[in-house]
Design a protein around this motif. Structure first.
Motif, PDB file in Angstrom:
ATOM      1  N   TYR A  56       0.819  -6.958   3.652  1.00  0.00           N
ATOM      2  CA  TYR A  56       0.912  -6.205   2.392  1.00  0.00           C
ATOM      3  C   TYR A  56       0.713  -4.707   2.638  1.00  0.00           C
ATOM      4  O   TYR A  56       1.470  -3.874   2.121  1.00  0.00           O
ATOM      5  N   LEU A  57      -0.298  -4.363   3.438  1.00  0.00           N
ATOM      6  CA  LEU A  57      -0.564  -2.953   3.716  1.00  0.00           C
ATOM      7  C   LEU A  57       0.594  -2.317   4.477  1.00  0.00           C
ATOM      8  O   LEU A  57       0.978  -1.178   4.214  1.00  0.00           O
ATOM      9  N   ASP A  58       1.150  -3.055   5.436  1.00  0.00           N
ATOM     10  CA  ASP A  58       2.268  -2.527   6.223  1.00  0.00           C
ATOM     11  C   ASP A  58       3.474  -2.240   5.324  1.00  0.00           C
ATOM     12  O   ASP A  58       4.143  -1.225   5.477  1.00  0.00           O
ATOM     13  N   GLN A  59       3.721  -3.132   4.384  1.00  0.00           N
ATOM     14  CA  GLN A  59       4.840  -2.925   3.474  1.00  0.00           C
ATOM     15  C   GLN A  59       4.562  -1.799   2.482  1.00  0.00           C
ATOM     16  O   GLN A  59       5.486  -1.207   1.923  1.00  0.00           O
ATOM     17  N   ASN A  60       3.285  -1.506   2.266  1.00  0.00           N
ATOM     18  CA  ASN A  60       2.890  -0.476   1.311  1.00  0.00           C
ATOM     19  C   ASN A  60       2.978   0.930   1.895  1.00  0.00           C
ATOM     20  O   ASN A  60       2.879   1.916   1.151  1.00  0.00           O
ATOM     21  N   LEU A  61       3.140   1.041   3.215  1.00  0.00           N
ATOM     22  CA  LEU A  61       3.229   2.349   3.854  1.00  0.00           C
ATOM     23  C   LEU A  61       4.504   3.074   3.442  1.00  0.00           C
ATOM     24  O   LEU A  61       5.570   2.463   3.287  1.00  0.00           O
ATOM     25  N   GLN A  62       4.386   4.396   3.284  1.00  0.00           N
ATOM     26  CA  GLN A  62       5.563   5.228   3.048  1.00  0.00           C
ATOM     27  C   GLN A  62       6.109   5.642   4.413  1.00  0.00           C
ATOM     28  O   GLN A  62       5.344   6.007   5.309  1.00  0.00           O
ATOM     29  N   ASN A 265      -5.973   0.492   0.405  1.00  0.00           N
ATOM     30  CA  ASN A 265      -4.944   0.776  -0.590  1.00  0.00           C
ATOM     31  C   ASN A 265      -4.736   2.271  -0.773  1.00  0.00           C
ATOM     32  O   ASN A 265      -3.603   2.750  -0.898  1.00  0.00           O
ATOM     33  N   THR A 268      -2.864   3.514   2.630  1.00  0.00           N
ATOM     34  CA  THR A 268      -1.487   3.062   2.846  1.00  0.00           C
ATOM     35  C   THR A 268      -0.575   3.402   1.679  1.00  0.00           C
ATOM     36  O   THR A 268       0.634   3.551   1.857  1.00  0.00           O
ATOM     37  N   GLY A 269      -1.154   3.552   0.486  1.00  0.00           N
ATOM     38  CA  GLY A 269      -0.320   3.868  -0.666  1.00  0.00           C
ATOM     39  C   GLY A 269       0.107   5.320  -0.722  1.00  0.00           C
ATOM     40  O   GLY A 269       1.060   5.655  -1.426  1.00  0.00           O
ATOM     41  N   THR A 270      -0.575   6.194   0.014  1.00  0.00           N
ATOM     42  CA  THR A 270      -0.264   7.623  -0.058  1.00  0.00           C
ATOM     43  C   THR A 270       0.025   8.243   1.302  1.00  0.00           C
ATOM     44  O   THR A 270       0.365   9.422   1.367  1.00  0.00           O
ATOM     45  N   THR A 272       2.193   8.766   4.755  1.00  0.00           N
ATOM     46  CA  THR A 272       3.578   8.662   5.223  1.00  0.00           C
ATOM     47  C   THR A 272       3.577   8.648   6.740  1.00  0.00           C
ATOM     48  O   THR A 272       2.931   9.490   7.370  1.00  0.00           O
TER      49      THR A 272
END
Length: 343
Positions: A56-62, A265, A268-270, A272
């Motif tokens: 989930y975290l990997d997919q959340n990376l920009q 979160n 990884t959410g912010t 890049t």
């Protein structure tokens, strides 16, 4: 039939009853508790949850295509370019007011650091954003102008040309991600050497050891309202980054899901990264930074020769001899001598 003797006892006759005689039950064998199986199942469930969270975290990376395809630089060890941008993405108008970030459009590099890891340990080098270096297609200019001219690829190309090091990975984080990360770990403790009041950065802080929340920490790394100006600024950025990594990788954070999950979160959410980077690459970056924050590595600024005024702008010129010694050591994956450390 022979007569029975008077002394002979009468033959045994079972009591007359329709019910069968109940025989005593044999004792039950003790129930074996299969603790090993239970522990194995629990570990398996934890691993599945951990892997799922990692996916989930990997997919959340920009992600962005940051590394230039035509890079010819070579060096030993692993090099990350870490960029703190002044992006307001994700911030509401209220957030911009509370954090004193303003509402400037676009995106510029507010912080530029290079982290090297290898057999010689970890070395964190601040590259002042006003460093006067050649930028392909734009002559010589401030280093942070490279990002404005051509994004991460031109910035990395300019860093590689100036240092001779090959950049393997890229990480960029904006204002919102930085504030979220500090708040997620419950704030960080810093020893502030001097009181600073800077309305432009939303900062009013006293000297001494104290805990900084995300908004105060952001103002602390942004302010230039000190006698040391940009050189003190990059030193504060390194110190605060080291404190953040130390807190983020401490047992009190890693063992506390109420801190670890919001931290993961927020990051990884912010954050890049290059389009070839993954969550495990960020884990290796954390280990490299942990080496610096733990005192085993080196934290420094590129050696500075002068700060002239060129074209009406104050710029930073590197000390070519000492800078070559610093980056030459990193290129060979050896610890740089103290004489090569800045400013």
């Amino acid at each position: 039939m022979m007569p029975r003797s008077a002394a002979e006892p009468p033959p045994f006759r079972p009591p007359s009853s329709d019910r069968p005689v109940a025989l005593p039950r044999p004792p039950r064998p003790p129930k074996r508790r299969n603790w090993r199986r239970r522990i194995t199942v629990a570990i398996a469930l934890i691993l599945i949850a951990f892997i799922g969270f990692g996916v989930y975290l990997d997919q959340n990376l920009q992600r962005v295509a940051a590394l230039p395809a035509d890079s010819a630089a070579t060096s030993s060890g692993t090099n990350w370019l870490i960029v703190g941008s002044d992006s307001r993405e994700g911030l509401s108008a209220e957030d911009e007011e509370n954090l004193a970030t303003g509402d400037a459009a676009g995106q510029r590099t507010d912080t530029i650091m290079l982290i090297h890891s290898g057999s010689s340990g970890s070395v964190l080098v601040s590259l002042p954003r006003d460093s006067y270096v050649p930028i392909a297609g734009h002559g010589s200019n401030k280093l942070n102008s490279a990002y404005a001219f051509g994004g991460p690829q031109l910035l990395i190309s300019s860093v590689e040309a100036a240092t001779g090091l090959h950049i393997d990975h890229y990480a960029e984080i904006g204002f919102g991600g930085f504030v979220g990360a500090v708040d997620a770990v419950g704030g960080i403790t810093m020893d502030i050497p001097e009181a600073i009041k800077d309305p432009k950065a939303g900062l009013d802080i006293k000297a001494g050891t104290q805990e900084l929340d995300g908004a105060t920490a952001l103002g602390y790394v942004r302010t230039r309202a000190t006698a040391s100006s940009d050189f003190g600024r990059v030193a504060r950025q390194r110190a605060l980054l080291s404190a953040l990594i130390a807190k983020a990788t401490s047992p009190s954070t890693l063992a506390n899901p109420f801190r670890l999950v919001p931290l993961a979160n927020a990051m990884t959410g912010t954050i890049t990264v290059d389009d070839g980077d993954h969550i495990w690459n960020l884990a290796s970056l954390g280990l490299a930074l942990r080496g610096v924050s733990g005192g085993d590595g080196v934290a420094t600024t590129v050696p500075v020769g002068s700060t002239p005024n060129i074209g009406g702008q104050s710029v930073v010129r590197w000390d070519k001899t000492r800078a070559s010694s610093l980056f030459g050591a990193l290129q060979k994956d050896v610890k740089p001598p103290e004489t090569a450390q800045g400013p």
